[in-house]
Scaffold this active site. Structure first.
Site, PDB file in Angstrom:
ATOM      1  N   VAL A  82      -5.841 -75.888  55.609  1.00  0.00           N
ATOM      2  CA  VAL A  82      -7.027 -76.234  55.168  1.00  0.00           C
ATOM      3  C   VAL A  82      -7.919 -76.365  56.454  1.00  0.00           C
ATOM      4  CG1 VAL A  82      -8.666 -77.420  53.621  1.00  0.00           C
ATOM      5  CG2 VAL A  82      -6.444 -76.910  53.015  1.00  0.00           C
ATOM      6  N   GLY A  83      -8.803 -75.440  56.665  1.00  0.00           N
ATOM      7  CA  GLY A  83      -9.557 -75.458  57.785  1.00  0.00           C
ATOM      8  C   GLY A  83     -11.131 -74.818  57.669  1.00  0.00           C
ATOM      9  N   ARG A  90     -19.510 -79.153  57.535  1.00  0.00           N
ATOM     10  CA  ARG A  90     -20.397 -80.051  56.773  1.00  0.00           C
ATOM     11  C   ARG A  90     -21.497 -79.286  56.154  1.00  0.00           C
ATOM     12  NH1 ARG A  90     -16.368 -81.839  58.206  1.00  0.00           N
ATOM     13  NH2 ARG A  90     -15.726 -83.954  59.161  1.00  0.00           N
ATOM     14  N   ARG A  91     -21.270 -78.199  55.933  1.00  0.00           N
ATOM     15  CA  ARG A  91     -22.329 -77.579  54.940  1.00  0.00           C
ATOM     16  C   ARG A  91     -21.718 -76.909  53.701  1.00  0.00           C
ATOM     17  NH1 ARG A  91     -23.844 -73.070  59.470  1.00  0.00           N
ATOM     18  NH2 ARG A  91     -23.274 -74.644  60.961  1.00  0.00           N
ATOM     19  N   LEU A  93     -18.358 -75.537  52.986  1.00  0.00           N
ATOM     20  CA  LEU A  93     -17.373 -74.626  52.676  1.00  0.00           C
ATOM     21  C   LEU A  93     -16.195 -75.151  52.113  1.00  0.00           C
ATOM     22  CD1 LEU A  93     -19.581 -73.129  54.707  1.00  0.00           C
ATOM     23  CD2 LEU A  93     -17.724 -72.248  56.049  1.00  0.00           C
ATOM     24  N   LEU A  94     -15.690 -76.193  52.567  1.00  0.00           N
ATOM     25  CA  LEU A  94     -14.389 -76.941  51.863  1.00  0.00           C
ATOM     26  C   LEU A  94     -14.752 -76.924  50.528  1.00  0.00           C
ATOM     27  CD1 LEU A  94     -11.639 -78.029  52.328  1.00  0.00           C
ATOM     28  CD2 LEU A  94     -12.823 -80.196  52.520  1.00  0.00           C
ATOM     29  N   SER A 118      -4.603 -84.947  56.825  1.00  0.00           N
ATOM     30  CA  SER A 118      -4.925 -84.891  57.999  1.00  0.00           C
ATOM     31  C   SER A 118      -5.935 -86.156  58.429  1.00  0.00           C
ATOM     32  CB  SER A 118      -5.836 -83.570  58.787  1.00  0.00           C
ATOM     33  OG  SER A 118      -6.997 -83.497  58.236  1.00  0.00           O
ATOM     34  N   GLU A 119      -6.761 -86.420  57.424  1.00  0.00           N
ATOM     35  CA  GLU A 119      -7.206 -87.623  57.508  1.00  0.00           C
ATOM     36  C   GLU A 119      -7.632 -88.324  55.942  1.00  0.00           C
ATOM     37  OE1 GLU A 119     -11.392 -87.790  59.722  1.00  0.00           O
ATOM     38  OE2 GLU A 119     -10.893 -85.506  59.868  1.00  0.00           O
ATOM     39  N   TYR A 123      -9.824 -86.360  50.588  1.00  0.00           N
ATOM     40  CA  TYR A 123      -9.451 -85.596  49.303  1.00  0.00           C
ATOM     41  C   TYR A 123      -9.307 -86.356  48.039  1.00  0.00           C
ATOM     42  CZ  TYR A 123      -7.707 -82.176  52.392  1.00  0.00           C
ATOM     43  OH  TYR A 123      -7.460 -81.094  53.509  1.00  0.00           O
ATOM     44  N   PHE A 396       4.272 -80.535  55.189  1.00  0.00           N
ATOM     45  CA  PHE A 396       3.836 -78.884  54.910  1.00  0.00           C
ATOM     46  C   PHE A 396       2.507 -79.074  55.382  1.00  0.00           C
ATOM     47  CE2 PHE A 396       3.474 -81.135  50.834  1.00  0.00           C
ATOM     48  CZ  PHE A 396       2.222 -80.705  50.410  1.00  0.00           C
TER      49      PHE A 396
HETATM   50  C1  LIG Z   1     -11.921 -81.133  56.848  1.00  0.00           C
HETATM   51  C2  LIG Z   1     -12.472 -79.864  56.975  1.00  0.00           C
HETATM   52  C3  LIG Z   1     -11.793 -79.055  56.203  1.00  0.00           C
HETATM   53  C4  LIG Z   1     -13.919 -80.218  56.109  1.00  0.00           C
HETATM   54  O1  LIG Z   1     -14.672 -79.090  55.950  1.00  0.00           O
HETATM   55  P1  LIG Z   1     -16.185 -78.919  55.690  1.00  0.00           P
HETATM   56  O2  LIG Z   1     -16.481 -77.598  55.239  1.00  0.00           O
HETATM   57  O3  LIG Z   1     -17.016 -79.404  56.670  1.00  0.00           O
HETATM   58  O4  LIG Z   1     -16.226 -79.832  54.327  1.00  0.00           O
HETATM   59  P2  LIG Z   1     -17.437 -79.805  53.227  1.00  0.00           P
HETATM   60  O5  LIG Z   1     -18.828 -79.777  54.041  1.00  0.00           O
HETATM   61  O6  LIG Z   1     -17.093 -78.863  52.078  1.00  0.00           O
HETATM   62  O7  LIG Z   1     -17.392 -81.258  52.581  1.00  0.00           O
HETATM   63  C5  LIG Z   1     -17.016 -81.307  51.505  1.00  0.00           C
HETATM   64  C6  LIG Z   1     -17.014 -82.993  51.072  1.00  0.00           C
HETATM   65  O8  LIG Z   1     -15.964 -83.828  52.100  1.00  0.00           O
HETATM   66  C7  LIG Z   1     -16.589 -84.544  52.863  1.00  0.00           C
HETATM   67  N1  LIG Z   1     -15.659 -84.711  54.123  1.00  0.00           N
HETATM   68  C8  LIG Z   1     -15.659 -83.359  54.736  1.00  0.00           C
HETATM   69  N2  LIG Z   1     -14.857 -83.802  55.844  1.00  0.00           N
HETATM   70  C9  LIG Z   1     -14.636 -84.821  56.100  1.00  0.00           C
HETATM   71  C10 LIG Z   1     -13.879 -85.994  56.791  1.00  0.00           C
HETATM   72  N3  LIG Z   1     -13.166 -85.402  57.844  1.00  0.00           N
HETATM   73  N4  LIG Z   1     -13.695 -87.143  56.156  1.00  0.00           N
HETATM   74  C11 LIG Z   1     -14.169 -87.710  55.341  1.00  0.00           C
HETATM   75  N5  LIG Z   1     -15.046 -86.838  54.475  1.00  0.00           N
HETATM   76  C12 LIG Z   1     -15.035 -85.533  55.027  1.00  0.00           C
HETATM   77  C13 LIG Z   1     -17.974 -84.150  53.026  1.00  0.00           C
HETATM   78  O9  LIG Z   1     -18.631 -85.169  53.372  1.00  0.00           O
HETATM   79  C14 LIG Z   1     -18.251 -83.612  51.400  1.00  0.00           C
HETATM   80  O10 LIG Z   1     -18.351 -84.821  50.749  1.00  0.00           O
HETATM   81  P3  LIG Z   1     -19.344 -84.714  49.314  1.00  0.00           P
HETATM   82  O11 LIG Z   1     -19.245 -83.066  49.004  1.00  0.00           O
HETATM   83  O12 LIG Z   1     -18.601 -85.390  48.401  1.00  0.00           O
HETATM   84  O13 LIG Z   1     -20.706 -85.093  49.859  1.00  0.00           O
HETATM   85  C15 LIG Z   1     -12.865 -79.455  58.453  1.00  0.00           C
HETATM   86  O14 LIG Z   1     -13.712 -80.720  58.917  1.00  0.00           O
HETATM   87  C16 LIG Z   1     -12.060 -79.119  59.295  1.00  0.00           C
HETATM   88  O15 LIG Z   1     -11.441 -77.918  59.427  1.00  0.00           O
HETATM   89  N6  LIG Z   1     -11.253 -80.375  59.796  1.00  0.00           N
HETATM   90  C17 LIG Z   1     -10.125 -79.847  61.003  1.00  0.00           C
HETATM   91  C18 LIG Z   1      -8.867 -79.700  60.063  1.00  0.00           C
HETATM   92  C19 LIG Z   1      -8.492 -80.569  59.357  1.00  0.00           C
HETATM   93  O16 LIG Z   1      -8.163 -81.683  59.194  1.00  0.00           O
HETATM   94  N7  LIG Z   1      -8.198 -80.001  58.069  1.00  0.00           N
HETATM   95  C20 LIG Z   1      -7.791 -80.677  56.759  1.00  0.00           C
HETATM   96  C21 LIG Z   1      -6.317 -80.520  56.887  1.00  0.00           C
HETATM   97  S1  LIG Z   1      -5.335 -81.434  55.673  1.00  0.00           S
END
Ligand SMILES: CC(C)(COP(=O)(O)OP(=O)(O)OC[C@H]1O[C@@H](n2cnc3c(N)ncnc32)[C@H](O)[C@@H]1OP(=O)(O)O)[C@@H](O)C(=O)NCCC(=O)NCCS
EC number: 2.3.1.-
Length: 396
Positions: A82-83, A90-91, A93-94, A118-119, A123, A396
């Site tokens: 997931v990335g 933070r717009r 996409l996740l 990862s953090e 989730y 995994f």
């Molecule tokens: C984690 C990651 C996928 C988040 O993607 P993103 O598109 O920025 O996330 P979104 O903007 O869709 O955020 C969705 C929600 O999660 C929260 N969130 C996103 N990343 C977060 C983080 N690192 N810690 C805490 N909350 C987080 C947002 O605040 C948002 O909250 P809300 O919708 O309740 O207001 C991205 O930061 C990333 O690729 N990180 C590096 C790789 C990684 O750690 N992947 C996860 C593997 S398990």
């Protein structure tokens, strides 16, 4: 989120997916590794976000089989890779990818989605609860004297892990079938693990392997003074656990042996002085999202009878509701009801309770469970208790 498109991955997206994986997690994967993991990805299990010709977001699931308390083997979607590109974070996409991917997981009938995180802060909002805990134990081998009552079962051999792939896989398979949190591990993933790519060793040696008929330890050695890190320790029986630790404790010239473990590991009791084993780290390991509450609660067995009406809030999808949960002789019936909930929790909290590691009373003390008398909470803990401590099968 304007100008981007959430869609299925095409074959042409895979170079972009590989680049985004490397960017997200900080290491380049071998094509063979991608090929091995893709064997577990069913059609439609990859969602990407495209910005023009660039892949800027990705989320995948693996077709897993999860062991639940009591030993039932249940389908689970294992979310992985997931990335989101650092240019697009933070717009939303996740969230957009997760909405689409979880629709697909529900549509395919999986009662569970699982992941490793990862953090820890990401989730819970999506209904995932931390259900197992990984500990890091460090044994100061120089002062580790085995307890006089400890048997010496023997049976451990030093082997070439690649030549013994099928034996390792067979032992692991027995272990995962009786361990809640266990995951089936198909042979392509064994081949990838034992390929032992030099850039995946973190500066340590290639694999060393100790093999017992009912267990194994895969470890690496590094540094001066030497230390050993056991990346995978699997024992199906207490005899195998003791025999493998006798061998590891016999690694003269090694100062410390570090092992990835779990809270119920009997390791400290093997030594005269339990302080030679220090827990240096503990954190969430397998996260569980229950996609189908009645199916999930009926899949496991229970340690005590129970009659309770549970309210489950799902702030992400609509998989919650109010459910009457009745347990008799270890087996549950769970049906939606119009009755008022006696105990209320969010879906992630139910995921944390599910494998029997976390306590309802502790979660209630943190206001993560609301309502319910002290007796009802104690009844939940008694019912959700397990004989075999939950542990993640493999990362995994
Ligand atoms: C984690 C990651 C996928 C988040 O993607 P993103 O598109 O920025 O996330 P979104 O903007 O869709 O955020 C969705 C929600 O999660 C929260 N969130 C996103 N990343 C977060 C983080 N690192 N810690 C805490 N909350 C987080 C947002 O605040 C948002 O909250 P809300 O919708 O309740 O207001 C991205 O930061 C990333 O690729 N990180 C590096 C790789 C990684 O750690 N992947 C996860 C593997 S398990």
């Amino acid at each position: 989120m304007t100008g981007v498109e959430v869609r299925d991955a095409t074959d042409g997206d895979w170079p972009g997916i590989a680049r985004l994986t490397a960017t997200s997690f900080g290491s380049h994967w071998h094509p063979e590794t991608f090929a091995a993991w893709r064997t577990l990805m069913p059609t439609g299990s990859t969602v990407v976000v495209a910005d023009g010709e660039d892949v800027v977001g990705m989320a995948h699931y693996l077709d897993f089989t999860l062991t639940v308390p009591g030993g039932a083997l249940v389908p689970a979607a294992g979310l992985t890779w997931v990335g989101v590109a650092p240019t697009h974070r933070r717009r939303g996409l996740l969230r957009a990818m997760f909405a689409e991917l979880h629709d697909r997981i529900a549509g395919a009938g999986y009662p569970f989605a699982v992941l490793t995180a990862s953090e820890g802060g990401i989730y819970g909002r999506f209904g995932y609860g931390a259900a197992t805990t990984e500990t890091t134990l460090v044994v100061d081998r120089r002062f580790a004297r085995l307890h006089a009552d400890l048997p010496d079962p023997g049976g451990v051999r030093l082997v070439d892990p690649r030549e013994n792939r099928d034996r390792l896989a067979e032992v692991y398979d027995r272990y995962r079938r009786h361990t809640p949190g266990g995951l089936e591990r198909p042979l392509p993933l064994w081949d990838d693990l034992l390929a032992d790519w030099p850039d995946s060793r973190g500066g340590s040696t290639a694999w060393f392997c100790l093999l017992h008929p009912d267990g194994y330890a895969l470890y690496r050695s590094h540094g001066r003074p030497r230390s050993v890190r056991v990346e995978e320790f699997t024992a199906v029986t207490p005899q195998a656990h003791v025999a493998l630790w006798r061998a590891l404790a016999g690694l003269d010239l090694v100062e410390t042996v570090t092992v990835r473990s779990h809270p119920a590991d009997p390791l400290p009791y093997l030594f005269d002085d339990a302080r030679v084993v220090r827990t240096t780290h503990a954190e969430d390991e397998l996260w569980v999202r229950i996609m189908d509450v009645p199916a999930a609660l009926q899949a496991r067995t229970y340690a005590a009878d129970l009659d309770v009406v549970i309210g489950v809030d799902d702030g992400f999808r609509s998989d919650g509701g109010i459910f009457a949960l009745t347990v008799r002789d270890g087996h549950a019936t769970c049906v939606p009801t119009d009755a008022p909930a006696e105990i209320t929790m969010s879906l992630d909290v139910l995921g944390s309770l599910y494998l029997g590691l976390h306590s309802a009373r502790t979660l209630a003390a943190a206001s993560r469970i609301r309502g319910g008398s002290a007796e009802q909470l104690a009844g939940l803990d008694a019912a959700f208790g397990v004989d075999v401590a939950a542990r993640l099968g493999f990362h995994f």
